[in-house]
Scaffold this active site. Structure first.
Site, PDB file in Angstrom:
ATOM      1  CE  LYS A 194      -3.604   2.394   2.574  1.00  0.00           C
ATOM      2  NZ  LYS A 194      -4.576   2.335   3.656  1.00  0.00           N
ATOM      3  CE  LYS A 247      -6.127   1.958  -0.523  1.00  0.00           C
ATOM      4  NZ  LYS A 247      -6.609   2.000   0.801  1.00  0.00           N
TER       5      LYS A 247
END
Ligand code: PBG
Length: 323
Positions: A194, A247
């Site tokens: 992330k 992400k």
């Protein structure tokens, strides 16, 4: 005859194109995010995410039903609590917004697969993803809160937990707590790679979770790093992650592809709020064909190697795919 190889032969009509298509998407690969707020009868539009809402539980049930009827298998729940403090206490309350929403969804639509985002930022008065001490997030003290939160979600009936905080060691701690409470069958989808991204902007408005000072760069990854994503994923798998996530998705297709070719577990990609907002905004201005751009983006994420796509486009895309 020149040339022998004519690639256009296999592009000449719709049918042959359909026959040799390499990447197929279907509602099966979608997970739709929902934002749950307190109160009753609330369906508050999120201005930077047209088509998305903050909803109270009664309304969430309607949205969840719509998702289920479109054949989308799963939802991802985020909570906007009434009360925020420095310990994120609303995150692990037995009757918190997310816990109550899980119960309501599971009572009414038991087959809809419920995944819960496990993070502290929406529940902290300062908006950071963990306990702040001397101006920074304390990793190890945060783990305890994350573990309490995950257990409270599973007790309420959630099917899977998805830690998005980026603390070190959280997958191991969650796996241990789940196992010791007897939830050995509950999978963990970790937000493994992330990145500290500007593309989360609209989400922070939606979830009311923007940090009040500083940024998330001391825990989320540097967008410049590619090899480090493999390290994060390897650690999460070792600690017990069942699915790993990248992400955002679009600026990180290389990362999705690397992970796909290096590991043999399902890969998820989060087509985040800013990626959604850009398409919606351009479409509203008449600058882009929204449907075509949406489908192209979703295909590209799948083609890069994602098995699952978390996306605010899940409903719109499923309507098209089902027709
Ligand atoms: C919570 C969380 C965030 C997103 C998902 N979980 C925001 C953040 O890290 O600031 C972003 C989702 C999106 O932008 O669509 N930590």
């Amino acid at each position: 005859m020149f040339p022998v190889h004519r690639c256009r032969r296999l592009r000449s009509n719709k049918t042959i194109r359909r026959m040799i298509r390499e990447t197929i998407i279907s509602p099966d690969c979608f997970i739709y995010p929902l934002f749950i707020t307190y109160g009753k009868g609330i369906k508050r539009p999120i201005p930077s995410m047209p088509g998305c809402y903050q909803e109270s539980i009664d309304q969430i049930l309607k949205s969840a039903k719509e998702v289920y009827e479109l054949d989308i298998p799963a939802v991802l729940l985020f909570g906007i609590p009434e009360h925020k403090d420095e310990y994120g206490s609303s995150a692990y309350k037995e009757d918190g917004v997310v816990q109550n929403a899980i119960k309501a969804i599971k009572d009414n639509i038991p087959e809809l697969y419920v995944i819960t985002d496990v993070c502290m930022c929406e529940y902290m008065s300062h908006g950071h993803c963990g306990i702040v001490e001397r101006g920074t997030v304390n990793n190890d003290r945060t783990l305890e809160l994350l573990s309490k939160t995950a257990i409270s979600h599973i007790k309420a009936g959630s099917d899977m937990v998805a830690p998005s905080d980026m603390m070190d060691g959280r997958v191991k701690i969650l796996r241990n707590s789940l196992d010791s409470e007897g939830y050995t069958e509950v999978p963990i989808m970790s937000y493994a790679a992330k990145y500290a991204s500007a593309f989360y902007g609209p989400f922070r408005e939606a979830a009311e979770s923007a940090p009040k000072f500083g940024d998330r760069r001391s825990y989320q990854m540097d967008p410049a790093n590619r090899r480090e994503a493999l390290k994060e994923v390897a650690l999460d798998i070792e600690e017990g992650a069942d699915i790993v996530m990248v992400k955002p998705a679009l600026s990180y297709l290389d990362i999705i592809s690397d992970i796909r070719s290096n590991f043999n577990i399902p890969v998820a990609a989060y087509n985040v709020s800013g990626e959604y907002a850009m398409i919606k905004a351009a479409a509203q201005l008449g600058w882009i064909d929204e449907t075509m751009a949406m489908m192209e983006i979703l295909i590209s994420i799948k083609r890069a190697g994602a098995d699952l796509i978390l996306t605010y486009f899940a409903k719109d895309a499923s309507i098209i795919l089902n027709s």
